[in-house]
Structures are given as C-alpha cells and as structure tokens.
Design a protein around this motif. Sequence first.
Motif, PDB file in Angstrom:
ATOM      1  N   ARG A 193      75.650  95.255  -2.152  1.00  0.00           N
ATOM      2  CA  ARG A 193      75.453  96.674  -2.403  1.00  0.00           C
ATOM      3  C   ARG A 193      74.052  97.020  -1.941  1.00  0.00           C
ATOM      4  O   ARG A 193      73.100  96.317  -2.255  1.00  0.00           O
ATOM      5  N   THR A 194      73.944  98.094  -1.185  1.00  0.00           N
ATOM      6  CA  THR A 194      72.623  98.555  -0.779  1.00  0.00           C
ATOM      7  C   THR A 194      72.677 100.032  -0.438  1.00  0.00           C
ATOM      8  O   THR A 194      73.719 100.562  -0.076  1.00  0.00           O
ATOM      9  N   ASN A 195      71.560 100.687  -0.595  1.00  0.00           N
ATOM     10  CA  ASN A 195      71.427 102.053  -0.108  1.00  0.00           C
ATOM     11  C   ASN A 195      70.245 102.132   0.857  1.00  0.00           C
ATOM     12  O   ASN A 195      69.834 103.197   1.254  1.00  0.00           O
ATOM     13  N   LEU A 196      69.699 100.955   1.236  1.00  0.00           N
ATOM     14  CA  LEU A 196      68.631 100.859   2.226  1.00  0.00           C
ATOM     15  C   LEU A 196      69.209 100.306   3.507  1.00  0.00           C
ATOM     16  O   LEU A 196      69.838  99.248   3.506  1.00  0.00           O
ATOM     17  N   TYR A 197      69.010 100.982   4.617  1.00  0.00           N
ATOM     18  CA  TYR A 197      69.566 100.531   5.882  1.00  0.00           C
ATOM     19  C   TYR A 197      68.497  99.991   6.823  1.00  0.00           C
ATOM     20  O   TYR A 197      68.775  99.660   7.958  1.00  0.00           O
ATOM     21  N   PRO A 213      78.730 100.130   2.492  1.00  0.00           N
ATOM     22  CA  PRO A 213      77.860  99.021   2.116  1.00  0.00           C
ATOM     23  C   PRO A 213      78.040  98.602   0.653  1.00  0.00           C
ATOM     24  O   PRO A 213      77.298  97.785   0.144  1.00  0.00           O
ATOM     25  N   PHE A 214      79.028  99.164  -0.013  1.00  0.00           N
ATOM     26  CA  PHE A 214      79.315  98.817  -1.406  1.00  0.00           C
ATOM     27  C   PHE A 214      80.606  98.000  -1.429  1.00  0.00           C
ATOM     28  O   PHE A 214      81.689  98.517  -1.672  1.00  0.00           O
ATOM     29  N   ASN A 215      80.464  96.714  -1.147  1.00  0.00           N
ATOM     30  CA  ASN A 215      81.629  95.823  -1.028  1.00  0.00           C
ATOM     31  C   ASN A 215      82.219  95.521  -2.396  1.00  0.00           C
ATOM     32  O   ASN A 215      81.506  95.192  -3.328  1.00  0.00           O
ATOM     33  N   ARG A 216      83.544  95.593  -2.460  1.00  0.00           N
ATOM     34  CA  ARG A 216      84.272  95.263  -3.674  1.00  0.00           C
ATOM     35  C   ARG A 216      85.480  94.400  -3.320  1.00  0.00           C
ATOM     36  O   ARG A 216      86.621  94.785  -3.536  1.00  0.00           O
ATOM     37  N   PRO A 217      85.257  93.217  -2.757  1.00  0.00           N
ATOM     38  CA  PRO A 217      86.396  92.419  -2.297  1.00  0.00           C
ATOM     39  C   PRO A 217      87.267  91.876  -3.405  1.00  0.00           C
ATOM     40  O   PRO A 217      88.370  91.434  -3.148  1.00  0.00           O
ATOM     41  N   TRP A 218      86.793  91.872  -4.630  1.00  0.00           N
ATOM     42  CA  TRP A 218      87.584  91.291  -5.715  1.00  0.00           C
ATOM     43  C   TRP A 218      88.712  92.216  -6.149  1.00  0.00           C
ATOM     44  O   TRP A 218      89.562  91.828  -6.924  1.00  0.00           O
ATOM     45  N   GLU A 258      68.284 101.067  10.449  1.00  0.00           N
ATOM     46  CA  GLU A 258      69.472 100.974  11.304  1.00  0.00           C
ATOM     47  C   GLU A 258      70.265 102.279  11.232  1.00  0.00           C
ATOM     48  O   GLU A 258      70.336 102.912  10.184  1.00  0.00           O
ATOM     49  N   PRO A 259      70.893 102.681  12.340  1.00  0.00           N
ATOM     50  CA  PRO A 259      71.684 103.922  12.354  1.00  0.00           C
ATOM     51  C   PRO A 259      73.060 103.714  11.726  1.00  0.00           C
ATOM     52  O   PRO A 259      74.083 103.700  12.401  1.00  0.00           O
ATOM     53  N   ILE A 260      73.088 103.545  10.433  1.00  0.00           N
ATOM     54  CA  ILE A 260      74.322 103.240   9.705  1.00  0.00           C
ATOM     55  C   ILE A 260      74.796 104.478   8.967  1.00  0.00           C
ATOM     56  O   ILE A 260      74.002 105.203   8.370  1.00  0.00           O
ATOM     57  N   MET A 261      76.104 104.683   8.986  1.00  0.00           N
ATOM     58  CA  MET A 261      76.687 105.815   8.271  1.00  0.00           C
ATOM     59  C   MET A 261      77.804 105.316   7.374  1.00  0.00           C
ATOM     60  O   MET A 261      78.790 104.764   7.851  1.00  0.00           O
ATOM     61  N   ASP A 262      77.635 105.509   6.095  1.00  0.00           N
ATOM     62  CA  ASP A 262      78.663 105.165   5.115  1.00  0.00           C
ATOM     63  C   ASP A 262      79.777 106.206   5.230  1.00  0.00           C
ATOM     64  O   ASP A 262      79.511 107.390   5.363  1.00  0.00           O
ATOM     65  N   GLY A 263      81.016 105.752   5.210  1.00  0.00           N
ATOM     66  CA  GLY A 263      82.132 106.689   5.327  1.00  0.00           C
ATOM     67  C   GLY A 263      83.430 106.054   4.910  1.00  0.00           C
ATOM     68  O   GLY A 263      83.447 104.984   4.299  1.00  0.00           O
ATOM     69  N   PRO A 264      84.555 106.683   5.246  1.00  0.00           N
ATOM     70  CA  PRO A 264      85.853 106.159   4.809  1.00  0.00           C
ATOM     71  C   PRO A 264      86.253 104.843   5.484  1.00  0.00           C
ATOM     72  O   PRO A 264      87.060 104.100   4.946  1.00  0.00           O
ATOM     73  N   SER A 265      85.703 104.529   6.667  1.00  0.00           N
ATOM     74  CA  SER A 265      86.108 103.298   7.344  1.00  0.00           C
ATOM     75  C   SER A 265      85.187 102.116   7.039  1.00  0.00           C
ATOM     76  O   SER A 265      85.572 100.970   7.222  1.00  0.00           O
ATOM     77  N   TRP A 266      83.957 102.379   6.555  1.00  0.00           N
ATOM     78  CA  TRP A 266      83.013 101.306   6.246  1.00  0.00           C
ATOM     79  C   TRP A 266      82.106 101.748   5.110  1.00  0.00           C
ATOM     80  O   TRP A 266      81.707 102.904   5.035  1.00  0.00           O
TER      81      TRP A 266
END
Length: 129
Positions: free
Chosen positions: A81-85, A98-103, A88-96
């Motif tokens: 989990r992060t809100n610091l990029y 940074p808040f992973n919840r694989p469980w 990097e030119p990163i955009m959080d959205g419906p396809s990706w």
Amino acid sequence: MVHENLSGTFHVSYGHRRGPVRIDSQNRWHFVWEGTGEHYFFNGTTAYFLMGWQDEKVIESSIERLHQWKINRMRVTVAGRTNLYYGEPIMDGPSWSPFNRPWQAWKGVHYLHILGRIGQRPRFGWRLD
C-alpha cells in the motif's frame, strides 16, 4: 503407545527441472544448476506493484516478457500500500491500484506460485484447488 504397520505406494515422475543451484566446484565465485551443470546467472528485477493489475493477462504478459529477457528472479509485494509514487507518472484507476489486496481472491495465491517458479518457464492456467 500402539505402533501400527502401514504400507502404501507413491509414484515419482521426472519433473524436467534443473535442480538446486550450487556453488561451482571449478570456480567458487560462480553457481551452477546441480542437475545439468549449466551455469546459473542471477538476473533479477523489482516489480513491486505487479499484483495491483486487475487484468490477469497483464500480469501474465509482464512475467512472460521478463522471462524472455532472461529475468530469473522477481521481487514483488503481495500486500503493498502506498500513496507516494516517488516522482513516477502513475495513475491509480480501475485497471491498476497501489492498494493490493490479493487475499480477497485466489489470484494472489496463483501468482505467488508462479513467482516462486520464475527461474523456470512459467506455465499459465494452473489450478489451485
């Protein structure tokens, strides 16, 4: 204490694996695959938020691309989990994200298994029942 005699059978099949990595007896600064004697070269990369993709085909194609470049180790996070990029030119959205919840699904377990085998040729379509 009661001791029982048990019997059973098991089947062993050749797994087409190269075996564990060992120190090369001819050159202590090198490694070889024990099963083949082939030299092992550690070639790793970091893909921390690879698991953030919602489309599994993106994950599969990313792993396959790295495999084609002879990457045999990957470092990823499975619960990052992060809100610091970090610029990097990163955009959080419906396809990706940074808040992973694989469980929440088998997706995380499925790819942990693949990532554990990245030094071998990945075979997609495994089922983990």
